[in-house]
Design an enzyme around this catalytic site. Sequence first.
Site, short mmCIF file in Angstrom:
data_model
loop_
_atom_site.label_atom_id
_atom_site.label_comp_id
_atom_site.label_asym_id
_atom_site.label_seq_id
_atom_site.Cartn_x
_atom_site.Cartn_y
_atom_site.Cartn_z
N LYS A 255 7.87 7.72 -0.69
CA LYS A 255 8.23 7.91 -2.09
C LYS A 255 7.09 8.68 -2.78
CE LYS A 255 7.43 4.60 -5.28
NZ LYS A 255 6.06 4.47 -5.78
N HIS B 81 7.87 0.45 0.83
CA HIS B 81 7.06 -0.63 1.40
C HIS B 81 7.50 -2.00 0.89
CE1 HIS B 81 4.59 -0.41 -2.29
NE2 HIS B 81 4.13 -1.59 -1.96
N LYS C 192 8.03 -6.33 2.78
CA LYS C 192 7.45 -7.58 2.31
C LYS C 192 8.28 -8.76 2.82
CE LYS C 192 5.44 -5.61 -1.88
NZ LYS C 192 4.01 -5.68 -1.68
N GLU D 214 1.88 -5.91 -12.76
CA GLU D 214 0.55 -5.71 -12.18
C GLU D 214 -0.50 -5.90 -13.25
OE1 GLU D 214 0.30 -2.42 -9.04
OE2 GLU D 214 1.83 -1.72 -10.43
N ASP E 167 8.28 5.28 -10.89
CA ASP E 167 7.32 4.79 -9.90
C ASP E 167 7.78 3.49 -9.25
OD1 ASP E 167 4.78 4.84 -8.55
OD2 ASP E 167 4.02 3.35 -9.95
N HIS F 295 11.42 0.62 -5.73
CA HIS F 295 11.26 -0.75 -5.23
C HIS F 295 12.24 -1.75 -5.85
CE1 HIS F 295 7.77 1.03 -3.56
NE2 HIS F 295 6.99 0.92 -4.61
C1 BG6 Z 1 3.55 1.81 -5.44
C2 BG6 Z 1 3.38 2.37 -6.82
O1 BG6 Z 1 4.72 2.31 -4.84
O2 BG6 Z 1 3.61 0.39 -5.51
C3 BG6 Z 1 2.12 1.81 -7.47
O3 BG6 Z 1 3.28 3.78 -6.75
C4 BG6 Z 1 2.14 0.30 -7.44
O4 BG6 Z 1 1.99 2.27 -8.80
C5 BG6 Z 1 2.45 -0.21 -6.04
O5 BG6 Z 1 0.88 -0.14 -7.85
C6 BG6 Z 1 2.68 -1.71 -6.08
O6 BG6 Z 1 2.78 -2.18 -4.78
P1 BG6 Z 1 2.50 -3.71 -4.47
O7 BG6 Z 1 2.80 -3.85 -3.02
O8 BG6 Z 1 1.08 -3.98 -4.82
O9 BG6 Z 1 3.43 -4.48 -5.35
#
Ligand code: BG6
Length: 511
Positions: A164, A194, A198, A232, A251, A256
């Site tokens: 992505k 990704h 998880k 986050e 993003d 996701h």
């Molecule tokens: C990424 C985004 O795909 O996922 C980031 O580009 C984000 O901005 C990240 O911080 C979050 O991933 P995770 O696994 O920490 O939730």
Amino acid sequence: MKPTAPAPCVLVVFGASGDLTRRKIIPALFDLFQRGQTPRGLAVLGVSRTEMSDDDFRQHLREWAERFATRFTEDGWARFARTIYYCAADATEPEAFEQISSDIDRASAEQDSGSNILFYLSVAPQLYERIIECINQSGLVTEGKRWCSINRDAAPWQRIIVEKPFGVDLRSAQSLNRALGRAFEEESIYRIDHYLGKELVQNLLVLRFANTIFEPLWNRRYIRDVQITAAEKVGVESRGAFYDHAGALRDMIQSHLMQVLALVAMEPPGRYADTHIRREKIKVTDCIRVVTPDEAPLRCAFGQYGSGPGGPGAYREGKGVAPDSTTETFAAIRLDIDNWRWSGVPFFLRTGKAMARKLTEVVLTFREPPIDLFTPICEGEPECVRRPPNRLIINIQPDEGISLRFEGKVPGAMRIDSIKLDFDYLARFGGEPIEAYGPLLLDAMRGDQTLFKHRDEVEGAWSAVMPFLDPGLRRGIAGNYPPGSWGPRESEDLLARSGCAWHNPSDEETR
Ligand code: BG6
């Protein structure tokens, strides 16, 4: 269908000197190598423009593996590093593929990898189409344009993993899909997300389809609303220049959170197999209502963090960010799924940077009982009236687990209180956290697309978020939420309009 073993191959990583390669791909592969899970005969060929020898590249990656892999040992790294190769080339130029092909052959001959090739696009997204076109012209993809016309069990394969962001809107995603389709069959295209790697995201399928107690309740009759949050605590850190062109909706939500939504909302598949699962995800994505421009303002809330104590500093003051930026660092939208199971149930998706805490969760709030038996007999007991509805929380990270809230009688006179059944994933199953990229890479090597996105899912997700890309919806958002909060007031209003409220757990609460 039992999973097959990952096949030997040459993994060709375009964008070898980039952040993703050193922070994620190599440490994840190294961890798998240390666990003995990588296939014998795996070779990694990094491709990027910087002049480097194989040894320089290995040396450059070593430091990152030491920082980010969970099982670093000198001896392990020395053995793993021998399987890594480097090719200095500009993969956007067709002529470069002569060198790339010859380095693929070199790596394959030394590691006994056979003729399978797994390409990995880990470059800036604006280069994707040119590189795919060059791969197409290079003649490296021999698998054939009609996958059913060849014997897939016997022939060598060529697959491609695409990172992505997959496009910046529906049109660009369609164009990228067409470029991929000119070079590869859909069965060979692995659009990576990704989040699908998880544990608790995959556990959604197990929770729903390995049990009978939830599924009968998993519908509009019993569920009042669904919330999917990915919050986050950090700001955009050093990624301001990228982020300022993307924003929270592109993003996180389009990619996701839409994937999590599909797993929560899909119908049961006939079999645990990639084709069956992806078909169901496509079907539910297709049922998401595409709202009109008039409806959009009432179904979204955007925010941008300002400055405040303990925060990273106002977003607009960050490196690489335009001083008058209207890019959102917080986004919340309401989606509706127009099918028999979900009609009338709002799905709220929310994500943000610089928020109260790091938390990714799915919250299903159940409807209230049809009649209230207890208020009349608990008169004078404030706890008894307006009992909170039952709630199922699936905490994806960081405190992986599932909790169910229901009501119970307090000993003595009739009084009611909430009780929580709590399942802590790590306490029950133990194990060390595995970087999501590792298992996904192995899946691509074994040809399992279950945890990768189909072309139609990506385009369906873009269709659903397109109405919310309108810049007019982001007017006046600068500094509208302080760091360390749950986002702007408008986000609470969004839910209040449907008679709902966000689950904003306190610091002590895990689920
Ligand atoms: C990424 C985004 O795909 O996922 C980031 O580009 C984000 O901005 C990240 O911080 C979050 O991933 P995770 O696994 O920490 O939730």
